[in-house]
Each structure stands twice: as C-alpha cells, then as structure tokens.
Design a protein around this motif. Structure first.
Motif, PDB file in Angstrom:
ATOM      1  N   LEU A  12      -8.608  20.066 -19.165  1.00 18.55           N
ATOM      2  CA  LEU A  12      -7.413  19.887 -18.325  1.00 18.55           C
ATOM      3  C   LEU A  12      -7.813  19.678 -16.868  1.00 18.55           C
ATOM      4  CD1 LEU A  12      -5.016  22.629 -19.800  1.00 18.55           C
ATOM      5  CD2 LEU A  12      -4.767  20.150 -20.006  1.00 18.55           C
ATOM      6  N   ALA A  13      -8.831  20.411 -16.435  1.00 19.09           N
ATOM      7  CA  ALA A  13      -9.288  20.306 -15.048  1.00 19.09           C
ATOM      8  C   ALA A  13      -9.800  18.900 -14.745  1.00 19.09           C
ATOM      9  CB  ALA A  13     -10.388  21.336 -14.790  1.00 19.09           C
ATOM     10  N   MET A  14     -10.656  18.365 -15.608  1.00 22.23           N
ATOM     11  CA  MET A  14     -11.194  17.017 -15.393  1.00 22.23           C
ATOM     12  C   MET A  14     -10.092  15.969 -15.515  1.00 22.23           C
ATOM     13  SD  MET A  14     -14.267  17.348 -14.485  1.00 22.23           S
ATOM     14  CE  MET A  14     -14.637  15.584 -14.465  1.00 22.23           C
ATOM     15  N   GLY A  15      -9.148  16.201 -16.454  1.00 19.77           N
ATOM     16  CA  GLY A  15      -8.019  15.281 -16.592  1.00 19.77           C
ATOM     17  C   GLY A  15      -7.213  15.202 -15.309  1.00 19.77           C
ATOM     18  N   ALA A  16      -6.937  16.373 -14.686  1.00 18.53           N
ATOM     19  CA  ALA A  16      -6.184  16.409 -13.431  1.00 18.53           C
ATOM     20  C   ALA A  16      -6.940  15.687 -12.323  1.00 18.53           C
ATOM     21  CB  ALA A  16      -5.923  17.868 -13.030  1.00 18.53           C
ATOM     22  N   SER A  17      -8.261  15.906 -12.257  1.00 18.31           N
ATOM     23  CA  SER A  17      -9.087  15.246 -11.236  1.00 18.31           C
ATOM     24  C   SER A  17      -9.037  13.723 -11.389  1.00 18.31           C
ATOM     25  CB  SER A  17     -10.540  15.714 -11.344  1.00 18.31           C
ATOM     26  OG  SER A  17     -10.648  17.079 -11.031  1.00 18.31           O
ATOM     27  N   LEU A  18      -9.138  13.253 -12.615  1.00 13.49           N
ATOM     28  CA  LEU A  18      -9.160  11.809 -12.862  1.00 13.49           C
ATOM     29  C   LEU A  18      -7.794  11.176 -12.609  1.00 13.49           C
ATOM     30  CD1 LEU A  18     -11.457  11.639 -16.024  1.00 13.49           C
ATOM     31  CD2 LEU A  18     -12.071  11.258 -13.637  1.00 13.49           C
ATOM     32  N   ILE A  19      -6.722  11.925 -12.854  1.00 13.58           N
ATOM     33  CA  ILE A  19      -5.383  11.425 -12.525  1.00 13.58           C
ATOM     34  C   ILE A  19      -5.277  11.220 -11.014  1.00 13.58           C
ATOM     35  CG2 ILE A  19      -2.942  12.097 -12.354  1.00 13.58           C
ATOM     36  CD1 ILE A  19      -3.569  11.137 -15.116  1.00 13.58           C
ATOM     37  N   GLN A  20      -5.762  12.221 -10.243  1.00 12.10           N
ATOM     38  CA  GLN A  20      -5.689  12.075  -8.792  1.00 12.10           C
ATOM     39  C   GLN A  20      -6.545  10.910  -8.298  1.00 12.10           C
ATOM     40  OE1 GLN A  20      -6.483  15.519  -6.379  1.00 12.10           O
ATOM     41  NE2 GLN A  20      -6.174  14.372  -4.487  1.00 12.10           N
ATOM     42  N   ALA A  21      -7.722  10.739  -8.882  1.00 12.94           N
ATOM     43  CA  ALA A  21      -8.573   9.609  -8.504  1.00 12.94           C
ATOM     44  C   ALA A  21      -7.849   8.288  -8.756  1.00 12.94           C
ATOM     45  CB  ALA A  21      -9.881   9.656  -9.289  1.00 12.94           C
ATOM     46  N   THR A  22      -7.114   8.220  -9.872  1.00 11.73           N
ATOM     47  CA  THR A  22      -6.353   7.010 -10.212  1.00 11.73           C
ATOM     48  C   THR A  22      -5.227   6.780  -9.205  1.00 11.73           C
ATOM     49  OG1 THR A  22      -6.821   7.387 -12.553  1.00 11.73           O
ATOM     50  CG2 THR A  22      -5.056   5.835 -12.036  1.00 11.73           C
ATOM     51  N   TRP A  23      -4.505   7.844  -8.838  1.00 12.51           N
ATOM     52  CA  TRP A  23      -3.425   7.710  -7.852  1.00 12.51           C
ATOM     53  C   TRP A  23      -3.979   7.224  -6.509  1.00 12.51           C
ATOM     54  CZ3 TRP A  23       0.541  12.366  -8.299  1.00 12.51           C
ATOM     55  CH2 TRP A  23       1.094  12.358  -9.582  1.00 12.51           C
ATOM     56  N   SER A  24      -5.159   7.699  -6.159  1.00  6.23           N
ATOM     57  CA  SER A  24      -5.779   7.273  -4.893  1.00  6.23           C
ATOM     58  C   SER A  24      -6.129   5.782  -4.924  1.00  6.23           C
ATOM     59  CB  SER A  24      -7.034   8.097  -4.617  1.00  6.23           C
ATOM     60  OG  SER A  24      -6.703   9.448  -4.389  1.00  6.23           O
ATOM     61  N   LEU A  25      -6.605   5.312  -6.072  1.00  6.69           N
ATOM     62  CA  LEU A  25      -6.921   3.891  -6.214  1.00  6.69           C
ATOM     63  C   LEU A  25      -5.652   3.036  -6.095  1.00  6.69           C
ATOM     64  CD1 LEU A  25      -9.463   4.088  -9.189  1.00  6.69           C
ATOM     65  CD2 LEU A  25     -10.005   3.515  -6.811  1.00  6.69           C
ATOM     66  N   LEU A  26      -4.560   3.491  -6.721  1.00  9.13           N
ATOM     67  CA  LEU A  26      -3.289   2.764  -6.640  1.00  9.13           C
ATOM     68  C   LEU A  26      -2.763   2.742  -5.206  1.00  9.13           C
ATOM     69  CD1 LEU A  26      -1.515   4.078  -9.880  1.00  9.13           C
ATOM     70  CD2 LEU A  26      -2.649   1.871  -9.542  1.00  9.13           C
ATOM     71  N   SER A  27      -2.901   3.869  -4.520  1.00  4.99           N
ATOM     72  CA  SER A  27      -2.496   3.961  -3.117  1.00  4.99           C
ATOM     73  C   SER A  27      -3.315   2.992  -2.264  1.00  4.99           C
ATOM     74  CB  SER A  27      -2.682   5.398  -2.622  1.00  4.99           C
ATOM     75  OG  SER A  27      -2.288   5.517  -1.278  1.00  4.99           O
ATOM     76  N   ALA A  28      -4.607   2.908  -2.558  1.00  9.09           N
ATOM     77  CA  ALA A  28      -5.485   1.990  -1.822  1.00  9.09           C
ATOM     78  C   ALA A  28      -5.076   0.534  -2.049  1.00  9.09           C
ATOM     79  CB  ALA A  28      -6.936   2.201  -2.256  1.00  9.09           C
ATOM     80  N   ASP A  29      -4.751   0.197  -3.303  1.00  7.53           N
ATOM     81  CA  ASP A  29      -4.276  -1.157  -3.609  1.00  7.53           C
ATOM     82  C   ASP A  29      -2.988  -1.478  -2.849  1.00  7.53           C
ATOM     83  OD1 ASP A  29      -6.364  -1.412  -5.368  1.00  7.53           O
ATOM     84  OD2 ASP A  29      -5.172  -1.320  -7.189  1.00  7.53           O
ATOM     85  N   TYR A  30      -2.080  -0.501  -2.808  1.00  5.14           N
ATOM     86  CA  TYR A  30      -0.767  -0.675  -2.183  1.00  5.14           C
ATOM     87  C   TYR A  30      -0.889  -0.999  -0.692  1.00  5.14           C
ATOM     88  CZ  TYR A  30       4.054   0.453  -0.841  1.00  5.14           C
ATOM     89  OH  TYR A  30       5.342   0.404  -0.344  1.00  5.14           O
ATOM     90  N   THR A  31      -1.855  -0.375  -0.023  1.00  7.20           N
ATOM     91  CA  THR A  31      -2.001  -0.556   1.435  1.00  7.20           C
ATOM     92  C   THR A  31      -3.118  -1.525   1.827  1.00  7.20           C
ATOM     93  OG1 THR A  31      -3.431   1.408   1.478  1.00  7.20           O
ATOM     94  CG2 THR A  31      -1.087   1.728   1.999  1.00  7.20           C
ATOM     95  N   ALA A  32      -3.820  -2.080   0.833  1.00  7.33           N
ATOM     96  CA  ALA A  32      -5.031  -2.866   1.125  1.00  7.33           C
ATOM     97  C   ALA A  32      -4.792  -3.995   2.121  1.00  7.33           C
ATOM     98  CB  ALA A  32      -5.614  -3.419  -0.172  1.00  7.33           C
ATOM     99  N   LYS A  33      -3.759  -4.807   1.894  1.00 12.37           N
ATOM    100  CA  LYS A  33      -3.527  -5.960   2.766  1.00 12.37           C
ATOM    101  C   LYS A  33      -3.183  -5.531   4.193  1.00 12.37           C
ATOM    102  CE  LYS A  33      -4.442  -9.160  -0.151  1.00 12.37           C
ATOM    103  NZ  LYS A  33      -5.702  -9.925   0.016  1.00 12.37           N
ATOM    104  N   ARG A  34      -2.425  -4.436   4.310  1.00  5.42           N
ATOM    105  CA  ARG A  34      -2.087  -3.935   5.653  1.00  5.42           C
ATOM    106  C   ARG A  34      -3.345  -3.433   6.362  1.00  5.42           C
ATOM    107  NH1 ARG A  34       3.714  -0.787   4.874  1.00  5.42           N
ATOM    108  NH2 ARG A  34       4.223  -1.693   2.873  1.00  5.42           N
ATOM    109  N   VAL A  35      -4.196  -2.721   5.621  1.00  7.83           N
ATOM    110  CA  VAL A  35      -5.452  -2.234   6.192  1.00  7.83           C
ATOM    111  C   VAL A  35      -6.315  -3.406   6.641  1.00  7.83           C
ATOM    112  CG1 VAL A  35      -7.642  -1.101   5.622  1.00  7.83           C
ATOM    113  CG2 VAL A  35      -5.481  -0.050   4.918  1.00  7.83           C
ATOM    114  N   GLN A  36      -6.404  -4.416   5.782  1.00 11.56           N
ATOM    115  CA  GLN A  36      -7.231  -5.584   6.096  1.00 11.56           C
ATOM    116  C   GLN A  36      -6.700  -6.323   7.332  1.00 11.56           C
ATOM    117  OE1 GLN A  36      -7.325  -7.839   2.413  1.00 11.56           O
ATOM    118  NE2 GLN A  36      -7.991  -6.036   1.271  1.00 11.56           N
ATOM    119  N   ASN A  37      -5.386  -6.500   7.403  1.00 11.55           N
ATOM    120  CA  ASN A  37      -4.798  -7.194   8.560  1.00 11.55           C
ATOM    121  C   ASN A  37      -4.990  -6.402   9.840  1.00 11.55           C
ATOM    122  OD1 ASN A  37      -3.898  -9.303   6.959  1.00 11.55           O
ATOM    123  ND2 ASN A  37      -1.895  -8.384   6.586  1.00 11.55           N
TER     124      ASN A  37
END
Length: 434
Positions: free
Chosen positions: A140-165
């Motif tokens: 359960l602990a590793m599952g929770a960690s990997l879920i958060q890592a996935t959310w962080s990747l999605l967040s990064a995708d969401y803001t990528a173009k703004r960060v780049q600009n």
C-alpha cells in the motif's frame, strides 16, 4: 543508494543530460558542453540558495526570538525532512520504482514528462512512509508513492507549455513533488480570479508597475524595501540591516542570472529533441522534468516569496488550530509559491493572494502530519529535538489526500487508481486544446 544520492543535482543532472544529448544525436563535444553548462547553472543556483540560508535564516531566527511565538511543533526544514524520508524502507525503494513507472507511462502515452529530478522523489517517499506507518503494508505504501509520482507527472504536463513560454526554453516541465501539488489550487484560483472584475482586469506585473511608479517598481528597489522591512522586524542595527538588505537584493538579482546559464545549456538539447522526435516519432513530444528551482529566476517569485516570510509568521500565530512554528523552511517560501507566478502569468497581485492562501493550507497540512513525521524522525534517529516536529515541506496537498485515502487499505488504493485515470485523460485533453 547513498552514493547515488550523494552525487547531487550538479553532477547527476548533467550526467543524465549528457546521455540524453548523445541519444538525440547531438555529438560528444556538444553534448558535454550543454550538460556541463547546465551543471554550472545548478552550481550557481546552489550558491544563490545558500545565500538564503546565510542571509535570511539568521534574520528569521531573530524575528522568532523577538516576538516569542508560542507554537509547539518545530519546522525542521526540507533538508532534514528529505533525509528522514530517504532513510525509510519506502525511501530505499522509491528511486528505481518511480523511474520504472515513469518509463512505462511514457511508453503508453499517459505522460510526456521524463522526471529526472531524482532528489525530489523524497516527496513521494514521504507519502508512502506515512501510509506504511498507518497500515503496516509496504505494498500500500509503494502504491501511494507511485500514485503521487503519477499525479506530479500529470501536473508537469498540464503546466509544461506555460513553463516553457515563461522561461524561454522548449521541451522542459516541472514535476517537482511540492511544486506539482500546488498546480490544481493555483489553477482553480486563477479561474476564480477571472470571475472577479478587479482581479480579472489586473495588470499588476513588473512592467506595469514600472510604467506606473517608475523606479519604485524595479525589482532591486523592491528588494531594498523588503530587506529594510525584515531588518526592522529582526531589530537589526545599521550594519546588520544593511548586510541583510544587500543579501535580499542579491537573491533577487542572482537567481535570474543563474537560471539564464541553465537555459543556455538546455536550449541546444531542446532543439536536438525536436529534430529527433520529428524524425523518428512523427513529432511526438517528450519533456525533461526538472527541479522547480528553475522558476526562481522569475523576479515576481522572489519578491512575493520574500513578502510572504513575515506574513507566514503572522498566519502561524493567528490561525486557529495551527501548531507549527515556521523555522527551517521559512526563508525558502519562494519555493512554495513559484508555480503561482507561472499560472498567473507574472501577475504580482494574483501571485501574492494565491501565496497567502497556499501558506494557510501548508500550515494546516504540516500540523496534521506532525505526529507521523515525528515518528519517522524518531525511527531514523535524525533529530534530537524534544516534542513534535514537522516541516513546511510536509504541507503538500497531494501527500495529504493520498495518505488519507491510501490509509483505508486496498479499497483506498483502488479509489486512487480510479481517480488517476480520468485525471490523466483530462490533462491530455486540456494540453491537446492548448
């Protein structure tokens, strides 16, 4: 694992970028030049960050002693928090686990970001370590960690173009564990501001300020006034106050210079990546996920971050139910609000309001995590502070949501997976529209 972590971002990130440059066909010497230039930028950024410790932390400690804030939970800071987290069982497993997950998600097209910000995997490890304390289950602990890592990747995708600009370089994103967790809040607040005429029509960026009030809107002049304010709060004499003021101005001036060096190294890699993916993957994009320190080169982030130091102390005292005495992380508040600058497009007023709201959440979430963090610190033997400890670094909304749902057990883990899939589809659809 200790050796791997001991390399530091100034060595590890350039090594990864060197390999990426060679894969992209940049050539040996050009790849070395790009990678080392980025490394030099990170060295400079580290020196600028050390200024925060050297100049701002003593002033923060003086303010604490002068006003004698009566709060029971000590903020030990992000450095100690990351060290404690990596000393856990989840911390030992987190780097290979997240790296493999990231590769799989890239291959199936669920994310565009390759997160090479290895040292901030500690945020994911903290969530998992707390779930491990709650449930006793490493699965359960590793599952929770990997879920958060996935959310962080999605967040990064969401803001990528703004960060780049905003930073002026293509092909990068910010999946850093804390910065990524603030994106949903700042995005929601931005939509709210657009419904309020006063805020929707606000043009309060540095250019507008300078046009209205001349030199008083210059980042250096703003830094002078902020330095004087902190010196007065700390009760400094003229010599101490003048040194503090010069340090605050130096922080505001030096961060953008250091980030420019990093950008200089990233630009050739970005261009090579475009050519490579256009040739072999029909234009498919892959972003290099980097530390949120890159965004500290924006003057608005440093100005608002410095303003929030005394404001966070006031919030800590007046908020009912808060137990945290901000200390170790207080001088580094700019990291807590850096994505607000990106999402609010350099608007100082919106960034300041969002920063205050975010620090309220940080204090409450860090208070909630205090018993769990204290137990982890006790198990690691990393601190001899009596009583409960925490870190503002723990005030991470993703940590809070995932730890609470993950603690339910396998049903909770299933709920997190069910939440993550439509989240990914939403981000993909939004990015495609942009």
């Amino acid at each position: 694992m200790d050796y791997f972590l001991s390399l530091g971002s100034t060595v590890f990130v350039p090594l990864v970028l060197l390999v990426i440059g060679l894969i992209l066909g940049q050539g040996v010497l050009r790849s070395i030049r790009s990678a080392v230039t980025v490394g030099v930028g990170f060295v400079g950024l580290g020196l600028a960050i050390s200024l925060i410790s050297t100049i701002l932390e003593p002033a923060v400690n003086e303010i604490m002693q002068r006003f004698d804030f009566n709060l029971s939970v000590i903020d030990v800071g992000s450095g100690a928090a990351a060290g404690i987290t990596f000393s856990t069982l989840v911390g030992a497993l987190i780097i290979p686990a997240v790296f493999i997950l990231n590769l799989v998600l890239l291959l199936v097209g669920f994310t565009k970001t390759m997160n090479i910000d290895i040292f901030n995997y500690s945020h994911y490890a903290f969530t998992g370590a707390v779930v491990h304390l709650m449930t006793g289950s490493i699965v359960l602990a590793m599952g929770a960690s990997l879920i958060q890592a996935t959310w962080s990747l999605l967040s990064a995708d969401y803001t990528a173009k703004r960060v780049q600009n905003m930073l002026g370089v293509d092909g990068i994103s910010i999946p850093q564990g804390y910065a990524a967790s603030t994106v949903p809040l700042f995005a929601l607040l931005d939509k709210l501001y657009n419904r309020i005429p006063f805020l929707r029509n606000s043009k309060l960026d540095l250019t507008y300020l300078q046009g209205k009030i001349g030199m008083f809107g210059d980042p250096i002049i703003i830094g002078v006034f902020l330095g004087i304010l902190l010196a007065l709060l700390a009760g400094y004499n003229f010599t101490e106050g003048a040194n503090l003021m010069m340090g605050v101005v130096a922080i505001i001036v030096l961060f953008p210079r250091m980030v420019k060096i990093i950008v200089e190294g990233l630009l050739p890699i970005s261009e090579s990546a475009k050519k490579f993916f256009n040739k072999y993957f029909k234009g498919k994009e892959v972003y290099i996920g980097l530390d949120s320190a890159l965004t500290l080169g924006l003057p608005v982030t440093q100005i608002v971050g410095t303003m929030l130091i005394p404001l966070t102390l006031v919030l800590a005292v007046i908020l009912p139910g808060n137990k945290v005495l901000p200390l170790g992380d207080l001088a580094f508040i700019a990291f807590f609000t850096c994505m607000a600058t990106i999402i609010h497009n350099n608007n100082i007023l919106k960034t300041a309001i969002s920063g205050i709201i975010n620090m309220v959440i940080v204090l409450y979430v860090a208070s909630w995590f205090a018993p769990y963090f204290s137990k982890l610190a006790e198990n690691s033997g990393a601190t001899d502070i009596k009583g409960q400890t925490t870190a503002l670094w723990n005030g991470n909304v993703f940590d809070y949501i995932i730890a609470n749902i993950g603690s339910i057990g396998y049903i909770g883990l299933g709920i997190l997976v069910i939440i993550t899939i439509p989240l990914g589809l939403y981000v993909k659809k939004t990015v495609a529209k942009e």
